[in-house]
Structures are given as structure tokens and as C-alpha cells.
Design a protein around this motif. Structure first.
Motif, PDB file in Angstrom:
ATOM      1  N   THR A 502       0.839  -1.198   0.000  1.00 25.72           N
ATOM      2  CA  THR A 502       0.000   0.000   0.000  1.00 25.72           C
ATOM      3  C   THR A 502       0.874   1.247   0.000  1.00 25.72           C
ATOM      4  O   THR A 502       1.963   1.245   0.583  1.00 25.72           O
ATOM      5  CB  THR A 502      -0.906   0.029   1.249  1.00 25.72           C
ATOM      6  N   ALA A 503       0.383   2.290  -0.628  1.00 27.26           N
ATOM      7  CA  ALA A 503       0.995   3.617  -0.497  1.00 27.26           C
ATOM      8  C   ALA A 503       0.276   4.341   0.626  1.00 27.26           C
ATOM      9  O   ALA A 503      -0.933   4.579   0.557  1.00 27.26           O
ATOM     10  CB  ALA A 503       0.879   4.392  -1.797  1.00 27.26           C
ATOM     11  N   HIS A 504       1.010   4.672   1.671  1.00 27.57           N
ATOM     12  CA  HIS A 504       0.434   5.337   2.835  1.00 27.57           C
ATOM     13  C   HIS A 504       0.775   6.821   2.817  1.00 27.57           C
ATOM     14  O   HIS A 504       1.799   7.237   2.282  1.00 27.57           O
ATOM     15  CB  HIS A 504       0.973   4.712   4.119  1.00 27.57           C
ATOM     16  N   ARG A 505      -0.078   7.600   3.458  1.00 27.93           N
ATOM     17  CA  ARG A 505       0.183   9.031   3.574  1.00 27.93           C
ATOM     18  C   ARG A 505       1.324   9.316   4.541  1.00 27.93           C
ATOM     19  O   ARG A 505       2.280  10.029   4.217  1.00 27.93           O
ATOM     20  CB  ARG A 505      -1.084   9.749   4.072  1.00 27.93           C
ATOM     21  N   PHE A 506       1.224   8.779   5.764  1.00 28.54           N
ATOM     22  CA  PHE A 506       2.249   9.048   6.775  1.00 28.54           C
ATOM     23  C   PHE A 506       2.288   7.851   7.712  1.00 28.54           C
ATOM     24  O   PHE A 506       1.262   7.486   8.300  1.00 28.54           O
ATOM     25  CB  PHE A 506       1.926  10.323   7.555  1.00 28.54           C
ATOM     26  N   VAL A 507       3.459   7.269   7.876  1.00 23.15           N
ATOM     27  CA  VAL A 507       3.628   6.085   8.718  1.00 23.15           C
ATOM     28  C   VAL A 507       4.310   6.525  10.011  1.00 23.15           C
ATOM     29  O   VAL A 507       5.514   6.778  10.053  1.00 23.15           O
ATOM     30  CB  VAL A 507       4.457   5.010   8.001  1.00 23.15           C
ATOM     31  N   ALA A 508       3.522   6.617  11.080  1.00 24.42           N
ATOM     32  CA  ALA A 508       4.038   7.171  12.341  1.00 24.42           C
ATOM     33  C   ALA A 508       4.656   6.118  13.247  1.00 24.42           C
ATOM     34  O   ALA A 508       5.333   6.467  14.206  1.00 24.42           O
ATOM     35  CB  ALA A 508       2.924   7.903  13.083  1.00 24.42           C
ATOM     36  N   GLU A 509       4.391   4.854  12.981  1.00 20.01           N
ATOM     37  CA  GLU A 509       5.057   3.769  13.696  1.00 20.01           C
ATOM     38  C   GLU A 509       5.171   2.568  12.787  1.00 20.01           C
ATOM     39  O   GLU A 509       4.193   2.168  12.139  1.00 20.01           O
ATOM     40  CB  GLU A 509       4.267   3.346  14.949  1.00 20.01           C
ATOM     41  N   PHE A 510       6.340   1.970  12.761  1.00 16.95           N
ATOM     42  CA  PHE A 510       6.576   0.672  12.135  1.00 16.95           C
ATOM     43  C   PHE A 510       7.951   0.241  12.599  1.00 16.95           C
ATOM     44  O   PHE A 510       8.788   1.071  12.970  1.00 16.95           O
ATOM     45  CB  PHE A 510       6.516   0.763  10.606  1.00 16.95           C
ATOM     46  N   GLY A 511       8.189  -1.054  12.600  1.00 16.34           N
ATOM     47  CA  GLY A 511       9.511  -1.473  13.045  1.00 16.34           C
ATOM     48  C   GLY A 511       9.647  -2.978  13.076  1.00 16.34           C
ATOM     49  O   GLY A 511       8.695  -3.731  12.801  1.00 16.34           O
ATOM     50  N   PHE A 512      10.840  -3.415  13.427  1.00 16.71           N
ATOM     51  CA  PHE A 512      11.174  -4.832  13.446  1.00 16.71           C
ATOM     52  C   PHE A 512      12.217  -5.043  14.528  1.00 16.71           C
ATOM     53  O   PHE A 512      13.096  -4.204  14.727  1.00 16.71           O
ATOM     54  CB  PHE A 512      11.725  -5.275  12.079  1.00 16.71           C
ATOM     55  N   GLN A 513      12.113  -6.165  15.213  1.00 13.16           N
ATOM     56  CA  GLN A 513      13.015  -6.405  16.331  1.00 13.16           C
ATOM     57  C   GLN A 513      14.373  -6.956  15.902  1.00 13.16           C
ATOM     58  O   GLN A 513      14.512  -7.588  14.853  1.00 13.16           O
ATOM     59  CB  GLN A 513      12.391  -7.404  17.301  1.00 13.16           C
ATOM     60  N   GLY A 514      15.349  -6.717  16.776  1.00  9.01           N
ATOM     61  CA  GLY A 514      16.664  -7.328  16.682  1.00  9.01           C
ATOM     62  C   GLY A 514      17.355  -7.245  18.025  1.00  9.01           C
ATOM     63  O   GLY A 514      17.066  -6.358  18.830  1.00  9.01           O
ATOM     64  N   PRO A 515      18.280  -8.147  18.316  1.00 11.34           N
ATOM     65  CA  PRO A 515      18.959  -8.114  19.614  1.00 11.34           C
ATOM     66  C   PRO A 515      19.920  -6.943  19.720  1.00 11.34           C
ATOM     67  O   PRO A 515      20.355  -6.379  18.711  1.00 11.34           O
ATOM     68  CB  PRO A 515      19.710  -9.452  19.657  1.00 11.34           C
ATOM     69  N   PRO A 607      19.013  -2.894  28.707  1.00  8.81           N
ATOM     70  CA  PRO A 607      19.509  -3.860  27.712  1.00  8.81           C
ATOM     71  C   PRO A 607      18.447  -4.901  27.371  1.00  8.81           C
ATOM     72  O   PRO A 607      18.081  -5.717  28.209  1.00  8.81           O
ATOM     73  CB  PRO A 607      20.727  -4.485  28.399  1.00  8.81           C
ATOM     74  N   VAL A 608      17.940  -4.877  26.138  1.00  6.51           N
ATOM     75  CA  VAL A 608      16.782  -5.701  25.786  1.00  6.51           C
ATOM     76  C   VAL A 608      16.785  -5.980  24.290  1.00  6.51           C
ATOM     77  O   VAL A 608      17.305  -5.203  23.497  1.00  6.51           O
ATOM     78  CB  VAL A 608      15.481  -4.960  26.199  1.00  6.51           C
ATOM     79  N   VAL A 609      16.213  -7.114  23.917  1.00  5.88           N
ATOM     80  CA  VAL A 609      15.929  -7.400  22.515  1.00  5.88           C
ATOM     81  C   VAL A 609      14.722  -6.547  22.136  1.00  5.88           C
ATOM     82  O   VAL A 609      13.651  -6.680  22.732  1.00  5.88           O
ATOM     83  CB  VAL A 609      15.621  -8.890  22.307  1.00  5.88           C
ATOM     84  N   SER A 610      14.884  -5.671  21.147  1.00  8.37           N
ATOM     85  CA  SER A 610      13.793  -4.731  20.870  1.00  8.37           C
ATOM     86  C   SER A 610      13.894  -4.190  19.462  1.00  8.37           C
ATOM     87  O   SER A 610      14.753  -4.573  18.680  1.00  8.37           O
ATOM     88  CB  SER A 610      13.836  -3.565  21.877  1.00  8.37           C
ATOM     89  N   TRP A 611      13.030  -3.204  19.202  1.00 13.83           N
ATOM     90  CA  TRP A 611      12.950  -2.560  17.903  1.00 13.83           C
ATOM     91  C   TRP A 611      13.941  -1.401  17.763  1.00 13.83           C
ATOM     92  O   TRP A 611      13.982  -0.737  16.732  1.00 13.83           O
ATOM     93  CB  TRP A 611      11.537  -2.031  17.693  1.00 13.83           C
TER      94      TRP A 611
END
Length: 812
Positions: A502-515, A607-611
Motif C-alpha cells: 500500500t501507499a500510505h500518507r504518513f507512517v508514524a510507527e513501524f519497526g522490526f526487532q533485533g537483539p 539492555p533488551v531485545v527490541s525494535w
């Protein structure tokens, strides 16, 4: 006005009001002010560091205990007419006593407090006591009285005006604090006192800088009030008498002064210009009563497109979300904030969103954003829950909002007030309405109280009711064609390629985890590091998080052997970087329809596995290096059979675009050259000629696009299907030079090397590298610079798992 300021930060002790499971001395332990109970108990050696191993699990009693802070200070009559006891911040439910007399009570971490105490002060020793009611006691009692409300977590954070993430989050520990978390002092004065200053620097209708200053003055009598406001050589004098008083309190007076300041230059975000700041001086009579800084800029919000413009120039937002940088905010220094914001700046970020589950940040935070040219989106502190609107919460919210609107008004970096995080979506889409059974949930805050206070107190900035939000309560909150969206199907349920659906107007949150970085995990987790370590699992707070990390690899990268921590760590970090970079390339390629993206998240609080892109110890993860690539002013993005040239700079980007299709050994199989030009702040779509768009063997070929100094190597297949050769290269390390670089690592590829990375923190926790995620064609070289390290065996920088690339995973 004459005045005296006496800080009261010394001699405090901390005691518990009831039994506790640690050996607390009868007289308490020394307490740091500003500070909190956890850090005082830690300093006294009574608890283990809550950030290490699973120590957090044994500290829940702290948030269920009543605590008392006590100090004694000497005072002598200073000849002033008035004295107030001033707390910049109390966390949270407190009763304040001076020499045994109660002077006030508090129930809001987000406010400051001022109590008149002159009649209670004594010559010589005085005793000051602050008694804190356990946050759980207060919040759970109010929950029982008002009725429970649904939310993302079962903790009662919606029933107390306190940093919500203290109660735990999907990236944070549950460490429910109490304490005197900001400075405390006695303030004495004679004559009129400047009780409040609101400074707004904006532009008038002709684009000329304009300063508006509103002063609230305690007059202490009916004498005429006079003074002046000065900035950049412009000065306005005001005179008022008691007959002009508009307030009910005859001893209070409000004065508004407006100055045209044509000699001032406009303030810009760093991606668009300079950041001139100017001192503002307020005098009462002839005495300087207040000095602060501001900048001059205009800001508008085009609501449907959610397009933020500064000085009438649209800004494509390259943003990051900000959470409190420590669970114990009193430990956060100005230098620490500066370091973290510099990391954002160096990654190409131009906006920081202060997320609604945290705080209105310190003055240091906003001053540094002003200086560095980082725009600030400020959520009001409401997140992921239905918030009751009954008393006493309603009046507390109104008071905190008024205070912080005034406090933050001088900062040109602050460009948006936002009502909440995800509460509108929660009410619409998360099944809250049935559970609420008609009870209040926050609608009156977001659509009535907050916009009214913003319009009254700070009309120079736009207000947005919440995020995600489509611009009207009648519309679905997650409409991609208007307003803001939060994209969490990726990570939770679907592959990251779905960002491109999709083409979005404004993406105010998105993400992916990593250690986090290896050195960060090594400090936080004792014993062997393994993907299935119970202590490592404690540093993963997301629901089903470890399984999602592995599912998220999809067909992009090989699944690591279950026993190999090093491969698990490398591949999940790399996948995080690739997922977020993929999303940003897609969003930016749709500019100007898409007006911005804000990555979840820049930083961590432990210290945490997070986005996060920067982990809880301040180390940059591979995601940070990927952000720097895709948030650069100029970007090449391959999408839908075309190369999109994204030019978010102030200059034309033109030249000869060279497109080559190559075999993995570097042989050129096809070549095209196209003259291109992309206007400033523009995007050009260049269709890929069939000779380079269509490989003969997609598993053994790559597309290379080069324009000036920019280059992108695009693979036709996912790595699990590419016939990557085992990594072969020549690598050398040399030590030191005049610039202070500790080591210089040179890698020359003998085969294609996919996403070359160096992790010197595995050898020295203080070490950093300047670049990573570099793809080399055969015969090409990369030089990586390592700083901060002192190594007995520098050659270790050339060995696995310090030096990595994706090709490693295909080796025997």
C-alpha cells in the motif's frame, strides 16, 4: 524584584513505611535528590541491578511500598517577604511536611509544585519530609472506585498520572518508581515575582519573525507594574496598574507583549537550513527576571495528507520514535541526551516523536533539539489504554497540560502536539467498546480538553488528536489515504515485503526487532549466551518475540542453527536492518504522496531485545547503519520495475545513471546509461530497461545502479535462493593515525561479499566501527575504521564472529 534560590538536594535519607524484604537500617539509607527509590536502594547495596539477568523479578515490592524521604536544612531570615517550597517534579503520590505541618499533596509526575511556607520556617534547623504512597495502592484504589478500563496491559497505569512504561511494556521492565525526581528548592522574594513566562517565536502573515511573550506576575500589592522584553535588539516596554488586572486574584497580573523582529533569521530543521537561536530577556523594573532562548519559524499541518511544513516549505519526515532513555529519568544527563540525539542526527533523522507512554522530556532535551535542528512531535502522556475522565484525573490532566504547553512553547523544534498513542485505534478496533459499557475512555481529553487548551495557550502549533488517526472520529483510524497509520502487521503476522502492498500518507510507527550489541548482552546476561537461554529470554518482553524473530527471517536469510548464538545474533540483527530499510525505501519512493515515516524506535531504556536502532547501553545496532543509508538526503530505490531517485536535498540531482546487470563474479552482462535529473525535494521514476530488469539467471546475477557517488546493488532473489559463493577476501588491519582512529580494517573482495559487517565490541566493549552492511563486488575494497578499542591482538578484528558477511552462512 529581589530573590534568593536555595537548593535542597543535600542530606536526604530514604526509609520505608512498613516491612520490606531487605535489611533497611532504622534510620534509612542516604538518598540522592533528584533520584528515586530504586537508585537509592541500588547505591546502598540493598538490591541487585534491575537491568541485569532477571533481577527485575525480585523488585516488584518496591512499587507496592510506601516510602519517606527526609532531610534537615538550616535557614535564617533573609529579609524577603515571601518564601515558597518548589518541587520541579515528584513521582508521584506524595504528602509534603515542613517542620511537622502538611503543606501540600501531589498526585502527578508530570507537574511541578509550589507551596508557600514562610510562616512555617524556623531559624536554624528545619525538617522537610516527603511521604510517598505506593503507586499501586493509589492506582488500584482509583481503578476500584471508577471501574476498570481495557488496555494493552493489565497494569493500572491509566489510573495515575505517571510515566506509563514504568509499569512495563513490550520492550521495558516493570520498575514502578517513587521519588523526588527533579530539583527542589526554597525560593524567596520581595516585590513582584515573575510566576510564568510563555515565549512563542513564529512568523507573521508576511513571513516576518514575531515574538509573543505572555507574563504572569505575582504583584504583592497594588503598585504599578512595569518592565520590558528584549530580543535581537528589539525591545518592548510594558506598564500596567491594578485596574488592568484581568485575573480574579488581585495580586496576580498577566501581560502580553508582541514584537516584530525583522532582523532575526528563521529557524529550520537541519535538513532544510540553519538553526539561529536568540536570547530573550525579561525585566521587571530594572532587574532581569528571566532569560531564555527561542527561534522563529512558522509551522502548518495539511491535515488530510498529514504534511508538516516549516516556513511554508513541506518537510518529508525522516523520523524516529523516542522512549524515556532510562527507567530512572534522574540518571539521564544532558550529555547523554546529546549523544543520543547526535546518533539520530548522524543517521539522517530530522524528527523525533516523544511517545505518549513516557514523559514530557526535560528542558535539556528540547534545547538540544533546537540547537541540532531536530523537529519534535510531542505526544501527550496517554498510551495504549482507555483513560478515565473522572476526577481527580481530569483536573490533573488539565493542570499538567497547561504547565507543559507554557514550558515548551519557546522551542522552535516543537512542531506538533498529539493527543495520545493508539487509544483512538484501541477504542475503534481492539474490542474496548463492549468492555467499557459506556464508561469514559479519553474521548473528552483528545477531542475537547486538549485541543481547547492548545488553542488557548499555544495556537502557534498544530494539534492532532492521536496516532493512528485519519482526521475525523467518523473515519477508521488506520485509513492509509489520510492522516497517520501504525504498521504492525509486519513483525506480528506478515513478512516485511508487505510494507510495499500500500501507499500510505504518513507512517508514524513501524519497526522490526533485533537483539542488542554483543557487549550489551554480555554485560546484562551472566553465564553462556545461547538463543534459548532463560536469562536472555528475560530480556525479550514482546509477546512471542523470540519466535517472531525467527519467523521474520522468512525466505530472506537462512535460519540459524539452534545451538549457534553467533549466527542467531548476526542474522536477526541483519534482518531487522533489512526489514526497516525495505519499508523506508518504499515510503520515500512514494513521496510526495507519502509525507513521512517514523521508525519504532531510536533508543532503549535498558539492555533488551527490541525494535531500537541504538541499544540500552548506547551502542549502534546494524539497524542504525541501515537507517543512515536509507535516510540519507539522496536515495535510490528499486520498486515495480523502476528505479526511483529520491532527492530530499536543496539541489538538483543530475548526471548519467549507469545501470548494469552483472554475474556474481562481477562480469557485466548488460549495461545501460540514462541521463537523469531530479529536482530538489523531488522524486524521479526511471523505468528499468528490459536488458537490466530481466536476468538470465536470477540466482546468479545482480543489478547495480550508479549515479555520481551513489550506488545500490539490488539482488533479483532473496539470499536463501542466491548462489552466493563462500566468502573469499584479503583483509589487513593497521593501527593508529593522526586522526585518532584506533584501527583501520581493509577488506578486498575476491568474491562478491554481501553485507560486510564488523563487530569490534566483541573484543572491546568500548569499540565502535564507522560503517557496516557494505556489499562489495569482486575486486572492490572497503576500509572500516575502529575507534575506542585497545586490543592486545588487533588481528582478531579479521576473524569470525567479529568480521561477518551473509556469505558466511553458506560456508561449510
Amino acid at each position: 524584584m529581589t530573590s534568593r534560590h536555595l537548593p535542597l538536594h543535600d542530606g536526604w535519607t530514604l526509609g520505608a513505611d512498613g516491612p520490606v524484604p531487605v535489611g533497611l537500617p532504622a534510620g534509612g539509607v542516604p538518598a540522592a535528590v533528584p533520584g528515586c527509590v530504586h537508585t537509592d536502594l541500588l547505591a546502598a547495596g540493598l538490591i541487585d541491578d534491575p537491568y541485569l539477568d532477571d533481577n527485575e523479578n525480585r523488585l516488584g515490592w518496591i512499587g507496592r511500598t510506601d516510602w519517606t524521604y527526609r532531610t534537615t536544612f538550616d535557614w535564617s531570615d533573609d529579609g524577603h517577604a515571601f518564601t515558597d517550597l518548589c518541587f520541579d517534579g515528584l513521582d508521584t503520590v506524595a504528602t509534603v511536611l515542613l517542620n511537622g505541618t502538611e503543606v501540600g499533596s501531589t498526585a502527578n509526575q508530570h507537574r511541578s509544585y509550589r507551596f508557600p511556607v514562610r510562616p512555617l520556617l524556623r531559624e536554624g534547623p528545619n525538617t522537610l519530609v516527603v511521604r510517598f504512597t505506593a503507586p499501586y495502592t493509589y492506582a488500584e484504589a482509583l481503578r476500584d472506585k471508577l471501574g476498570d478500563r481495557p488496555g494493552a496491559y493489565t497494569e493500572p497505569y491509566a489510573f495515575i498520572r505517571k510515566m506509563a512504561c514504568n509499569f512495563g511494556w513490550d520492550w521495558g521492565p516493570t520498575l514502578v518508581t517513587s521519588g523526588i525526581w527533579r530539583p527542589v528548592a526554597l525560593e524567596s522574594w520581595t516585590g513582584p515575582r515573575l510566576a510564568g513566562v510563555k515565549v512563542v517565536g513564529d512568523l507573521d502573515g508576511d513571513g516576518v519573525p514575531r515574538l509573543t511573550v505572555t507574563l504572569d506576575v505575582d504583584r504583592a500589592g497594588s503598585a504599578a507594574l512595569s518592565g520590558s522584553v528584549e530580543v535581537v535588539g528589539a525591545c518592548a516596554v510594558f506598564v500596567a496598574d491594578e485596574n488592568e488586572n484581568e485575573n480574579e486574584d488581585r495580586d496576580a497580573h498577566r501581560v502580553t507583549v508582541t514584537l516584530s523582529v525583522p532582523q532575526a533569521a528563521t529557524w529550520w530543521p537541519h535538513s532544510h537550513g540553519e538553526q539561529p537561536l536568540y536570547d530573550v530577556t525579561v525585566r521587571l523594573g530594572e532587574e532581569v527576571a528571566w532569560i531564555g532562548r527561542t527561534g522563529f519559524r512558522g509551522v502548518t499541518l495539511q491535515r488530510e495528507a498529514f504534511r508538516i511544513s516549516v516556513n511554508d516549505e513541506p518537510v518529508f519526515v525522516r523520523g524516529v520514535n523516542w522512549i524515556p532513555d532510562d527507567c530512572f529519568p534522574a540518571r539521564i544527563t544532558r550529555q547523554r541526551i546529546s549523544d543520543r540525539l547526535d546518533q539520530a542526527l548522524a543517521a539522517g533523522v530530522n524528527l523525533v516523536r516523544v511517545w505518549g507512554g513516557g514523559l514530557y522530556e526535560s528542558d535539556d532535551f528540547y534545547e538540544l533539539c533546537d540547537e541540532k535542528g531536530l523537529l519534535v512531535w510531542q505526544d501527550f502522556p496517554f498510551a495504549c489504554a482507555a483513560y478515565p475522565e473522572e476526577q481527580p484525573l481530569y483536573d490533573e490532566v488539565a493542570a499538567e497540560v497547561r504547565e507543559n504547553l507554557v514550558r515548551l512553547a519557546p522551542h522552535p523544534s516543537l512542531v506538533l502536539w498529539c493527543g495520545n498513542n493508539e487509544n483512538l485505534e484501541g477504542h475503534a478496533d481492539w474490542g474496548w467498546q463492549e468492555k467499557l459499557e459506556g464508561r469514559t475512555w479519553g474521548h473528552g481529553y483528545y477531542h475537547e480538553l486538549l485541543p481547547a487548551l492548545c488553542a488557548e495557550t499555544d495556537p502557534s502549533r498544530p494539534y492532532w488528536p492521536g496516532s493512528p488517526y485519519s482526521g475525523s472520529p467518523e473515519l477508521p483510524p488506520q485509513d492509509p489515504s489520510r492522516g497517520t497509520v501504525h504498521l504492525w502487521d509486519v513483525w506480528n503476522r506478515v513478512d516485511y515485503r508487505h510494507y510495499a502492498d500500500t501507499a500510505h500518507r504518513f507512517v508514524a510507527e513501524f519497526g522490526f526487532q533485533g537483539p542488542p550489541a554483543y557487549a550489551t548482552l554480555r554485560r546484562a546476561v551472566s553465564g553462556p549466551l545461547a538463543p534459548d537461554s532463560p536469562l536472555l529470554a528475560h530480556h525479550q518482553k514482546a509477546e512471542d518475540g523470540d519466535a517472531k524473530l525467527l519467523r521474520g527471517l522468512g525466505d530472506h536469510l537462512p535460519r540459524p542453527d539452534g545451538s549457534s548464538f553467533d549466527d542467531w545474533h548476526w542474522l536477526t540483527q541483519l534482518n531487522q536492518a533489512r526489514a526497516v530499510a525495505f519499508g523506508i525505501r518504499h515510503f520515500r519512493s512514494h513521496s510526495p504522496y507519502c509525507t513521512g515515516s517514523i521508525v519504532w524506535q531510536l533508543n532503549d531504556c535498558w539492555p533488551v531485545v527490541s525494535w531500537a536502532a541504538v541499544d540500552g547501553d548506547g551502542r549502534r545496532k546494524p539497524l542504525w547503519y541501515a537507517l543512515r543509508q536509507v535516510y540519507a538526503d539522496r536515495l535510490m530505490a528499486v520498486r515495480d520495475g523502476a528505479l526511483h531517485l529520491v532527492n530530499d536535498s536543496a539541489r538538483l540531482w543530475e548526471g548519467a545513471l549507469r545501470l548494469t546487470r552483472r554475474s556474481l563474479d562481477g562480469t557485466v552482462l548488460a549495461e545501460e546509461t540514462v541521463a537523469v535529473g531530479t529536482a530538489a525535494r523531488g522524486v524521479t521514476r526511471v523505468p528499468l530497461p528490459p536488458s537490466v530488469a530481466e536476468p538470465d539467471d536470477s540466482t546468479r546475477e545482480v543489478l547495480v545502479a550508479e549515479l555520481g557517488e551513489q550506488r545500490v546493488v539490488e539482488f533479483y532473489e532473496e539470499d536463501t535462493r542466491v548462489a552466493l559463493p563462500p566468502a573469499r577476501y584479503r583483509a589487513t588491519v593497521t593501527q593508529g593515525d593522526e586522526s585518532g582512529i584506533g584501527y583501520r580494517v581493509t577488506v578486498t573482495a575476491l568474491t562478491l561479499l554481501r553485507d560486510l559487517a564488523l563487530f569490534p565490541d566483541r573484543l572491546d566493549p568500548a569499540a565502535e566501527v564507522d560503517d557496516m552492511l557494505v556489499t562489495l563486488l569482486p575486486g572492490e575494497s572497503a576500509v572500516l575504521h575502529v575507534t575506542g578499542a585497545v586490543l592486545e591482538e588487533p588481528e582478531a578484528l579479521l576473524s569470525r564472529p567479529v568480521l561477518r558477511c551473509v556469505n558466511d552462512t553458506v560456508e561449510d
